[in-house]
Write a protein that holds these residues in place. Structure first.
Motif, PDB file in Angstrom:
ATOM      1  N   LEU A  66      -6.604  10.817  -5.741  1.00 16.59           N
ATOM      2  CA  LEU A  66      -5.271  11.378  -5.944  1.00 16.59           C
ATOM      3  C   LEU A  66      -5.000  11.674  -7.416  1.00 16.59           C
ATOM      4  CD1 LEU A  66      -3.145   9.243  -3.441  1.00 16.59           C
ATOM      5  CD2 LEU A  66      -4.057  11.558  -3.127  1.00 16.59           C
ATOM      6  N   ALA A  67      -5.520  10.838  -8.300  1.00 20.25           N
ATOM      7  CA  ALA A  67      -5.352  11.098  -9.737  1.00 20.25           C
ATOM      8  C   ALA A  67      -6.144  12.324 -10.161  1.00 20.25           C
ATOM      9  CB  ALA A  67      -5.786   9.871 -10.539  1.00 20.25           C
ATOM     10  N   ASP A  68      -7.386  12.429  -9.680  1.00 21.74           N
ATOM     11  CA  ASP A  68      -8.217  13.570 -10.053  1.00 21.74           C
ATOM     12  C   ASP A  68      -7.664  14.873  -9.483  1.00 21.74           C
ATOM     13  OD1 ASP A  68     -11.029  14.138 -11.302  1.00 21.74           O
ATOM     14  OD2 ASP A  68     -11.030  15.275  -9.425  1.00 21.74           O
ATOM     15  N   ALA A  69      -7.056  14.787  -8.294  1.00 22.10           N
ATOM     16  CA  ALA A  69      -6.551  15.980  -7.603  1.00 22.10           C
ATOM     17  C   ALA A  69      -5.085  16.268  -7.919  1.00 22.10           C
ATOM     18  CB  ALA A  69      -6.712  15.805  -6.090  1.00 22.10           C
ATOM     19  N   ALA A  70      -4.496  15.561  -8.859  1.00 20.60           N
ATOM     20  CA  ALA A  70      -3.053  15.665  -9.100  1.00 20.60           C
ATOM     21  C   ALA A  70      -2.615  17.100  -9.364  1.00 20.60           C
ATOM     22  CB  ALA A  70      -2.646  14.749 -10.255  1.00 20.60           C
ATOM     23  N   ALA A  71      -3.344  17.819 -10.210  1.00 23.07           N
ATOM     24  CA  ALA A  71      -2.957  19.199 -10.518  1.00 23.07           C
ATOM     25  C   ALA A  71      -3.081  20.078  -9.281  1.00 23.07           C
ATOM     26  CB  ALA A  71      -3.813  19.743 -11.653  1.00 23.07           C
ATOM     27  N   ALA A  72      -4.156  19.891  -8.510  1.00 18.52           N
ATOM     28  CA  ALA A  72      -4.347  20.692  -7.304  1.00 18.52           C
ATOM     29  C   ALA A  72      -3.269  20.394  -6.272  1.00 18.52           C
ATOM     30  CB  ALA A  72      -5.740  20.427  -6.713  1.00 18.52           C
ATOM     31  N   ILE A  73      -2.880  19.121  -6.148  1.00 18.85           N
ATOM     32  CA  ILE A  73      -1.829  18.760  -5.194  1.00 18.85           C
ATOM     33  C   ILE A  73      -0.497  19.363  -5.622  1.00 18.85           C
ATOM     34  CG2 ILE A  73      -0.508  16.828  -4.226  1.00 18.85           C
ATOM     35  CD1 ILE A  73      -3.116  15.155  -4.413  1.00 18.85           C
ATOM     36  N   GLY A  74      -0.234  19.354  -6.922  1.00 19.31           N
ATOM     37  CA  GLY A  74       0.998  19.957  -7.412  1.00 19.31           C
ATOM     38  C   GLY A  74       1.064  21.446  -7.174  1.00 19.31           C
ATOM     39  N   ASP A  75      -0.090  22.079  -7.029  1.00 20.31           N
ATOM     40  CA  ASP A  75      -0.194  23.524  -6.810  1.00 20.31           C
ATOM     41  C   ASP A  75      -0.352  23.882  -5.331  1.00 20.31           C
ATOM     42  OD1 ASP A  75      -0.510  26.226  -7.960  1.00 20.31           O
ATOM     43  OD2 ASP A  75      -2.561  26.077  -7.224  1.00 20.31           O
ATOM     44  N   ALA A  76      -0.482  22.851  -4.473  1.00 20.51           N
ATOM     45  CA  ALA A  76      -0.836  23.082  -3.079  1.00 20.51           C
ATOM     46  C   ALA A  76       0.379  23.286  -2.186  1.00 20.51           C
ATOM     47  CB  ALA A  76      -1.660  21.903  -2.542  1.00 20.51           C
ATOM     48  N   ALA A  77       0.160  24.018  -1.094  1.00 24.42           N
ATOM     49  CA  ALA A  77       1.187  24.150  -0.063  1.00 24.42           C
ATOM     50  C   ALA A  77       1.214  22.924   0.834  1.00 24.42           C
ATOM     51  CB  ALA A  77       0.932  25.399   0.777  1.00 24.42           C
ATOM     52  N   LEU A  78       0.067  22.273   0.985  1.00 26.28           N
ATOM     53  CA  LEU A  78       0.002  21.051   1.779  1.00 26.28           C
ATOM     54  C   LEU A  78      -1.276  20.300   1.472  1.00 26.28           C
ATOM     55  CD1 LEU A  78      -0.941  21.746   5.522  1.00 26.28           C
ATOM     56  CD2 LEU A  78      -1.309  23.378   3.694  1.00 26.28           C
ATOM     57  N   VAL A  79      -1.243  19.018   1.820  1.00 24.56           N
ATOM     58  CA  VAL A  79      -2.414  18.146   1.789  1.00 24.56           C
ATOM     59  C   VAL A  79      -2.745  17.814   3.236  1.00 24.56           C
ATOM     60  CG1 VAL A  79      -3.301  15.886   1.088  1.00 24.56           C
ATOM     61  CG2 VAL A  79      -1.805  17.177  -0.462  1.00 24.56           C
ATOM     62  N   VAL A  80      -4.038  17.866   3.594  1.00 27.32           N
ATOM     63  CA  VAL A  80      -4.473  17.531   4.948  1.00 27.32           C
ATOM     64  C   VAL A  80      -5.421  16.343   4.870  1.00 27.32           C
ATOM     65  CG1 VAL A  80      -5.650  18.336   7.032  1.00 27.32           C
ATOM     66  CG2 VAL A  80      -4.257  19.934   5.692  1.00 27.32           C
ATOM     67  N   ALA A  81      -5.190  15.331   5.709  1.00 25.47           N
ATOM     68  CA  ALA A  81      -6.049  14.153   5.780  1.00 25.47           C
ATOM     69  C   ALA A  81      -6.663  14.089   7.171  1.00 25.47           C
ATOM     70  CB  ALA A  81      -5.254  12.887   5.486  1.00 25.47           C
ATOM     71  N   THR A  82      -7.997  14.275   7.245  1.00 22.91           N
ATOM     72  CA  THR A  82      -8.644  14.496   8.537  1.00 22.91           C
ATOM     73  C   THR A  82      -9.328  13.249   9.093  1.00 22.91           C
ATOM     74  OG1 THR A  82     -10.569  15.402   7.371  1.00 22.91           O
ATOM     75  CG2 THR A  82      -8.985  16.988   8.245  1.00 22.91           C
ATOM     76  N   GLY A  83      -8.561  12.193   9.291  1.00 18.67           N
ATOM     77  CA  GLY A  83      -9.013  11.110  10.131  1.00 18.67           C
ATOM     78  C   GLY A  83      -9.780   9.990   9.471  1.00 18.67           C
ATOM     79  N   ASP A  84     -10.026   8.953  10.293  1.00 14.05           N
ATOM     80  CA  ASP A  84     -10.501   7.659   9.825  1.00 14.05           C
ATOM     81  C   ASP A  84      -9.622   7.212   8.657  1.00 14.05           C
ATOM     82  OD1 ASP A  84     -12.354   7.652  11.811  1.00 14.05           O
ATOM     83  OD2 ASP A  84     -14.120   7.668  10.519  1.00 14.05           O
ATOM     84  N   LEU A  85      -8.335   7.320   8.911  1.00 15.29           N
ATOM     85  CA  LEU A  85      -7.341   6.938   7.910  1.00 15.29           C
ATOM     86  C   LEU A  85      -7.351   5.431   7.711  1.00 15.29           C
ATOM     87  CD1 LEU A  85      -4.516   9.229   9.319  1.00 15.29           C
ATOM     88  CD2 LEU A  85      -6.205   9.790   7.552  1.00 15.29           C
ATOM     89  N   ALA A  86      -7.458   4.693   8.824  1.00 11.37           N
ATOM     90  CA  ALA A  86      -7.563   3.237   8.797  1.00 11.37           C
ATOM     91  C   ALA A  86      -8.923   2.835   9.330  1.00 11.37           C
ATOM     92  CB  ALA A  86      -6.454   2.611   9.641  1.00 11.37           C
ATOM     93  N   ASP A  87      -9.525   1.853   8.717  1.00 13.72           N
ATOM     94  CA  ASP A  87     -10.875   1.459   9.116  1.00 13.72           C
ATOM     95  C   ASP A  87     -10.886   0.760  10.476  1.00 13.72           C
ATOM     96  OD1 ASP A  87     -13.685   1.249   8.453  1.00 13.72           O
ATOM     97  OD2 ASP A  87     -13.350  -0.910   8.278  1.00 13.72           O
ATOM     98  N   LEU A  88      -9.886  -0.088  10.736  1.00 16.08           N
ATOM     99  CA  LEU A  88      -9.831  -0.867  11.963  1.00 16.08           C
ATOM    100  C   LEU A  88      -8.641  -0.495  12.845  1.00 16.08           C
ATOM    101  CD1 LEU A  88     -10.694  -4.373  10.433  1.00 16.08           C
ATOM    102  CD2 LEU A  88     -12.262  -2.738  11.503  1.00 16.08           C
ATOM    103  N   GLY A  89      -7.862   0.491  12.442  1.00 10.61           N
ATOM    104  CA  GLY A  89      -6.697   0.890  13.224  1.00 10.61           C
ATOM    105  C   GLY A  89      -5.551  -0.091  13.169  1.00 10.61           C
ATOM    106  N   GLU A  90      -5.449  -0.866  12.112  1.00  5.85           N
ATOM    107  CA  GLU A  90      -4.400  -1.887  11.995  1.00  5.85           C
ATOM    108  C   GLU A  90      -3.066  -1.251  11.596  1.00  5.85           C
ATOM    109  OE1 GLU A  90      -6.718  -5.385   9.724  1.00  5.85           O
ATOM    110  OE2 GLU A  90      -6.980  -3.348   8.943  1.00  5.85           O
ATOM    111  N   PRO A  91      -1.960  -1.730  12.178  1.00 10.32           N
ATOM    112  CA  PRO A  91      -0.647  -1.203  11.769  1.00 10.32           C
ATOM    113  C   PRO A  91      -0.417  -1.298  10.266  1.00 10.32           C
ATOM    114  CG  PRO A  91      -0.424  -2.524  13.758  1.00 10.32           C
ATOM    115  CD  PRO A  91      -1.839  -2.697  13.290  1.00 10.32           C
ATOM    116  N   GLY A  92      -0.804  -2.420   9.668  1.00 10.16           N
ATOM    117  CA  GLY A  92      -0.580  -2.593   8.239  1.00 10.16           C
ATOM    118  C   GLY A  92      -1.330  -1.598   7.384  1.00 10.16           C
ATOM    119  N   ALA A  93      -2.483  -1.143   7.854  1.00 11.38           N
ATOM    120  CA  ALA A  93      -3.234  -0.143   7.095  1.00 11.38           C
ATOM    121  C   ALA A  93      -2.487   1.178   7.047  1.00 11.38           C
ATOM    122  CB  ALA A  93      -4.620   0.051   7.719  1.00 11.38           C
TER     123      ALA A  93
END
Length: 313
Positions: free
Chosen positions: A39-66
């Protein structure tokens, strides 16, 4: 802010957060440290972006806290974030704990001449209940190693694609349909039908493989994002540092994309860590996760010449 009429996108994948800190096996840093570096390295790109997409395996074990932790990290970003699940994720806690004002779990969003269509391709890790809903199987991680659509998901996607007035569609999913890494092409016949039936689909973006990979599926380019946690350089057969992709979508349907690896101590440490042969085999489709899990410890050691680093599930 976009340049001219192009649409900027930052593509994250495979964050693998856990509910509490705890480094995993052969990787020394925490998943959230890799995400913070991305996120730090991509900060300028994110500021210039229309959206950010996160394509899965967001949580390693599927825990609510994650998902709670991930939502808190993504919500402050200056671009809206659209997420979808992977084979490590669990539907119910993800839907209950991840969304925020700036973090979305939506089937589609229209931006200019483009429609972003977010697919759940985890059908092989689900089973149908009597009421027509689908529940996650305990062994979903192994079962859903390749992309598949439930009838409900296929129908929803077709309805959205039929109704849209967008000129172009970008398809987002977790498991990329690349025959060289997912050779069982029969497992994603529904996805094949969908792409063949809707020529507006111009490109496909996914994750799952933790590396910089590209290819074609039904004549459409497929782009895989590296993992923000840890990636693999498939060609060199070594670990690679945390990474992400950026895109420029053009009004005429063209797609430009670039892969970024975050420089620094985490990447240096990963590149100096030997890549376990079993991991390369699994990521390149030479063995499935289920087949790997089914090997006895003695069979594993005979095949790979080393002891199993992770406990069998």
């Amino acid at each position: 802010m976009n340049h001219d009429d192009t649409i900027g996108i930052v593509h994250l994948s495979d964050t693998h957060l856990r509910a509490t800190p705890g480094a995993r096996s052969f990787v020394a840093h925490e998943p959230e440290d890799g995400l913070a570096a991305v996120l730090a390295d991509a900060a300028a790109a994110i500021g210039d972006a229309a959206l950010v997409v996160a394509t899965g395996d967001l949580a390693d074990l599927g825990e609510p806290g994650a998902y709670e932790r991930l939502g808190g990290l993504l919500d402050p970003l200056p671009a809206p974030v659209y997420c979808l699940g992977g084979n490590h994720d669990r539907q119910e806690p993800m839907q209950a704990c991840l969304p925020r004002p700036n973090v979305h779990l939506e089937p589609a969003v229209r931006i200019g001449s483009w429609l972003m269509l977010f697919l759940d391709t985890n059908a092989h890790g689900r089973e149908a209940a009597a009421d027509g809903t689908y529940r996650d199987l305990d062994d979903r991680v192994h079962r859903a190693a390749q992309p598949g659509l439930t009838p409900v998901e296929e129908q929803r996607a077709r309805a959205i694609l039929t109704a849209t007035g967008a000129e172009h569609v970008f398809l987002w999913l977790h498991q990329p349909p690349l025959p060289r890494t997912a050779p069982d092409t029969g497992s994603y016949r529904e996805l094949t039908r969908l792409v063949r039936d809707f020529p507006k689909i111009r490109a496909i973006g996914g994750g799952h493989l933790h590396g910089d990979l590209s290819g074609e599926f039904e004549g459409r380019p497929v782009h895989v994002a590296p993992s923000s946690f840890m990636s693999i350089d498939m060609a060199a057969r070594v670990f690679e540092g945390p990474g992400y992709r950026t895109y420029r979508l053009h009004p005429d349907g063209r797609v430009d994309t670039e892969v970024h690896t975050v420089p620094g101590p985490m990447t240096d440490a990963l590149r100096a860590t030997p890549l376990p042969p079993f991991l390369l085999d699994m990521m390149t489709g030479r063995i499935t996760g289920r087949e790997l899990n089914d090997l006895t410890d003695a069979e594993f050691e005979a095949r790979y010449g080393e002891r199993r680093p992770l406990a069998r599930s």
